[in-house]
Design an enzyme around this catalytic site. Structure first.
Site, PDB file in Angstrom:
ATOM      1  N   SER A 112     -80.259 -17.173  10.902  1.00 43.77           N
ATOM      2  CA  SER A 112     -81.054 -17.222  12.698  1.00 43.77           C
ATOM      3  C   SER A 112     -80.226 -17.394  13.472  1.00 43.77           C
ATOM      4  O   SER A 112     -81.570 -17.578  14.526  1.00 43.77           O
ATOM      5  CB  SER A 112     -82.199 -18.028  11.925  1.00 43.77           C
ATOM      6  OG  SER A 112     -82.362 -19.081  11.544  1.00 43.77           O
ATOM      7  N   THR A 148     -84.094 -19.184  14.696  1.00 43.31           N
ATOM      8  CA  THR A 148     -84.070 -21.105  15.588  1.00 43.31           C
ATOM      9  C   THR A 148     -83.355 -22.282  15.234  1.00 43.31           C
ATOM     10  O   THR A 148     -84.199 -22.426  13.664  1.00 43.31           O
ATOM     11  CB  THR A 148     -84.921 -20.429  16.573  1.00 43.31           C
ATOM     12  OG1 THR A 148     -84.809 -19.887  17.396  1.00 43.31           O
ATOM     13  CG2 THR A 148     -84.259 -21.516  18.252  1.00 43.31           C
ATOM     14  N   THR A 154     -79.616 -20.224  19.268  1.00 41.64           N
ATOM     15  CA  THR A 154     -80.447 -18.992  17.811  1.00 41.64           C
ATOM     16  C   THR A 154     -79.833 -17.551  17.940  1.00 41.64           C
ATOM     17  O   THR A 154     -78.805 -16.882  18.924  1.00 41.64           O
ATOM     18  CB  THR A 154     -82.063 -18.657  18.683  1.00 41.64           C
ATOM     19  OG1 THR A 154     -82.651 -17.600  17.639  1.00 41.64           O
ATOM     20  CG2 THR A 154     -81.874 -17.816  19.902  1.00 41.64           C
ATOM     21  N   ARG A 158     -82.227  -7.844  24.741  1.00 43.75           N
ATOM     22  CA  ARG A 158     -83.302  -9.370  25.167  1.00 43.75           C
ATOM     23  C   ARG A 158     -83.200 -10.589  24.905  1.00 43.75           C
ATOM     24  O   ARG A 158     -82.099 -10.980  23.927  1.00 43.75           O
ATOM     25  CB  ARG A 158     -84.889  -8.608  23.972  1.00 43.75           C
ATOM     26  CG  ARG A 158     -85.998  -9.276  23.791  1.00 43.75           C
ATOM     27  CD  ARG A 158     -85.409 -11.033  22.597  1.00 43.75           C
ATOM     28  NE  ARG A 158     -87.120 -11.588  22.051  1.00 43.75           N
ATOM     29  CZ  ARG A 158     -87.057 -12.637  21.494  1.00 43.75           C
ATOM     30  NH1 ARG A 158     -85.670 -12.950  21.098  1.00 43.75           N
ATOM     31  NH2 ARG A 158     -88.226 -13.101  21.400  1.00 43.75           N
ATOM     32  N   VAL A 159     -83.398 -11.289  26.121  1.00 42.40           N
ATOM     33  CA  VAL A 159     -83.604 -12.846  25.533  1.00 42.40           C
ATOM     34  C   VAL A 159     -85.467 -13.466  25.382  1.00 42.40           C
ATOM     35  O   VAL A 159     -85.803 -12.832  25.987  1.00 42.40           O
ATOM     36  CB  VAL A 159     -83.345 -13.116  27.181  1.00 42.40           C
ATOM     37  CG1 VAL A 159     -83.164 -15.034  27.215  1.00 42.40           C
ATOM     38  CG2 VAL A 159     -81.195 -12.296  26.944  1.00 42.40           C
ATOM     39  N   GLY A 160     -84.854 -14.605  24.515  1.00 47.56           N
ATOM     40  CA  GLY A 160     -86.212 -15.126  23.854  1.00 47.56           C
ATOM     41  C   GLY A 160     -86.460 -16.228  25.133  1.00 47.56           C
ATOM     42  O   GLY A 160     -85.433 -16.698  25.767  1.00 47.56           O
ATOM     43  N   ASP A 161     -87.220 -17.319  24.116  1.00 52.16           N
ATOM     44  CA  ASP A 161     -87.135 -18.439  24.896  1.00 52.16           C
ATOM     45  C   ASP A 161     -86.105 -20.036  24.926  1.00 52.16           C
ATOM     46  O   ASP A 161     -86.109 -20.865  26.125  1.00 52.16           O
ATOM     47  CB  ASP A 161     -88.523 -18.939  24.380  1.00 52.16           C
ATOM     48  CG  ASP A 161     -88.322 -19.524  23.044  1.00 52.16           C
ATOM     49  OD1 ASP A 161     -87.887 -18.817  22.344  1.00 52.16           O
ATOM     50  OD2 ASP A 161     -88.930 -19.814  22.429  1.00 52.16           O
ATOM     51  N   THR A 204     -89.007 -23.129  17.775  1.00 50.57           N
ATOM     52  CA  THR A 204     -88.506 -22.033  16.930  1.00 50.57           C
ATOM     53  C   THR A 204     -90.443 -20.402  17.376  1.00 50.57           C
ATOM     54  O   THR A 204     -91.790 -21.281  16.940  1.00 50.57           O
ATOM     55  CB  THR A 204     -88.699 -22.302  15.758  1.00 50.57           C
ATOM     56  OG1 THR A 204     -89.927 -23.083  14.915  1.00 50.57           O
ATOM     57  CG2 THR A 204     -87.197 -23.289  15.706  1.00 50.57           C
ATOM     58  N   GLY A 205     -89.983 -19.564  16.859  1.00 54.63           N
ATOM     59  CA  GLY A 205     -91.074 -18.864  16.915  1.00 54.63           C
ATOM     60  C   GLY A 205     -90.872 -17.845  17.432  1.00 54.63           C
ATOM     61  O   GLY A 205     -89.929 -17.755  18.971  1.00 54.63           O
ATOM     62  N   GLY A 258     -91.000 -16.135  20.724  1.00 60.76           N
ATOM     63  CA  GLY A 258     -90.423 -16.799  21.993  1.00 60.76           C
ATOM     64  C   GLY A 258     -91.081 -16.016  22.762  1.00 60.76           C
ATOM     65  O   GLY A 258     -91.258 -16.945  24.150  1.00 60.76           O
TER      66      GLY A 258
HETATM   67  N1  GLY Z   1     -88.115 -18.425  19.906  1.00 60.49           N
HETATM   68  C1  GLY Z   1     -86.778 -17.084  20.130  1.00 60.49           C
HETATM   69  C2  GLY Z   1     -86.809 -16.201  19.871  1.00 60.49           C
HETATM   70  O1  GLY Z   1     -87.951 -15.995  20.138  1.00 60.49           O
HETATM   71  O2  GLY Z   1     -85.928 -15.842  20.412  1.00 60.49           O
END
Ligand code: GLY
Length: 370
Positions: free
Chosen positions: A94, A221, A239, A249-252, A272-273, A275
């Site tokens: 991950s 993450t 992550t 795609r970019v997460g949080d 984590t989780g 984003g």
């Molecule tokens: N929390 C990681 C993501 O959604 O990319």
């Protein structure tokens, strides 16, 4: 020993130190509370994987970071060294090397870090070819005037600093899992991009049900935050992002205030989780601001989870009980060394103190599973 200063105390303390003449009143008004520990309890907190993977060595990520902090290392150096263990471990799918790739089979990595005492931040997003994106995020923090570099630019920056750029960060395992996912999704049937993304997500959930990937690794993450005996607090999040995501795609995780936020006077929060839930609510910033108002880390985290629940209204994001159909976890630490792991549904987090590393259950908002 801890003192919480209200605005009047803060001004009084500043006046005693001869500071008020130099600090404009308007700026004092922006600091309603300051947690001012005379000494803190050193602590490292992280997502549960921080106390699982060792990359063939003797210590987990939280142990590594805690050991460095108590031996006097800079707190950011310590937490980044901790997450490097996971980024480099091919078994940890991950983050970093061997992280589950995007829909085209390419591993794209996100990371951010913040240094509380120095008030510095750095991040990278959609970075390809570097096993340790957290070290590139730290280089952005230390060597640029910027906070976030993305894609090719981030990779060129890393190359110029001497980071090794690899053609492919997949391991045999991550590529095998991607091929399995790809076989389950036939894009030609789903010309509507939303339907295609939904089909991809459903295939991933089916792979979770079949035990091929772990639920928490869908958005896998690591966030890791630490505080030393002087109350200096820093954090890092890294992550490979959402498994099989749309390329780009970019997460949080690399976004300050979403996947990580540190205020050197207050504390740190990371996540984590899912984003997207964090990007919408800027939950880590929300949590640190709640701690600034005096909330305990656990209560601050619950406040953020309630906000996420209130803002989750689309049917596709709700389960049959009308609750969020996704996992979301926060790891929270204040300047005095108080901490909490909170989550939407039952989960775990890791912590390392003078008692050694532990994996503990989170405080969950809801019973059962997402
Ligand atoms: N929390 C990681 C993501 O959604 O990319």
């Amino acid at each position: 020993m801890i003192e919480k200063l209200n605005r009047r105390d803060f001004i009084r303390a500043g006046a005693a130190a001869g500071l008020t003449a130099a600090v404009p009143q308007a700026l004092l008004g922006q600091a309603p509370a300051v947690i001012a520990p005379k000494s803190a309890r050193p602590v490292v907190i992280s997502s549960a994987n921080g106390n699982v993977f060792k990359n063939g060595g003797d210590v987990t990520g939280v142990q590594k970071a805690f050991g460095m902090i108590t031996q006097g290392s800079d707190v950011l150096d310590a937490v980044v060294a901790g997450v490097n263990i996971l980024e480099l471990d091919p078994q940890e799918d991950s983050v970093g090397y061997g992280g589950l790739p995007n829909a085209e089979g390419v591993v794209q990595l996100d990371s951010s870090c913040m240094h509380g005492p120095r008030r510095q931040a750095g991040g990278v997003a959609s970075l390809e070819g570097v096993r340790t994106p957290s070290l590139v995020a730290k280089a952005v923090l230390e060597q640029t005037d910027h906070h976030l570099l993305v894609g090719k630019g981030a990779q060129e920056f890393a190359r110029n600093l001497g980071f090794k750029i690899e053609d492919d960060l997949n391991t045999e395992k991550s590529r095998r899992l991607w091929l399995d996912w790809k076989r389950r999704v036939d894009p030609s049937h789903y010309l509507d991009p939303r339907k295609r993304a939904e089909a991809g997500h459903q295939a991933a959930l089916q792979m979770v049900r079949e035990g091929l990937i772990r639920q928490e690794h869908l958005w896998g993450t690591i966030n890791c935050d630490g505080v030393n005996a002087k109350g200096e607090i820093c954090g890092v999040t890294t992550t490979s992002g959402l498994s099989w995501k749309i390329p780009g795609r970019v997460g949080d995780s690399p976004i300050l205030g979403a996947g990580l936020y540190v205020d050197g006077e207050i504390g740190a929060a990371g996540s984590t989780g899912r984003g997207e839930a964090n990007l919408y609510n800027l939950s880590s910033f929300l949590i640190v601001e709640a701690m600034r108002r005096g909330a305990h880390p656990k209560d601050a985290g619950m406040e953020a989870l309630k906000r996420v629940v209130a803002n989750t209204v689309e049917k596709r994001l709700l389960n049959d009980r009308g609750r969020p159909a996704f996992d979301l976890n926060f790891y929270i630490l204040n300047k005095r060394g108080e901490y909490a792991g909170v989550s939407m549904y039952a989960s775990h987090y890791a912590v390392c103190t003078e008692k050694g590393p532990e994996t503990l259950p989170t405080e969950a908002m809801f019973e059962g599973k997402a």
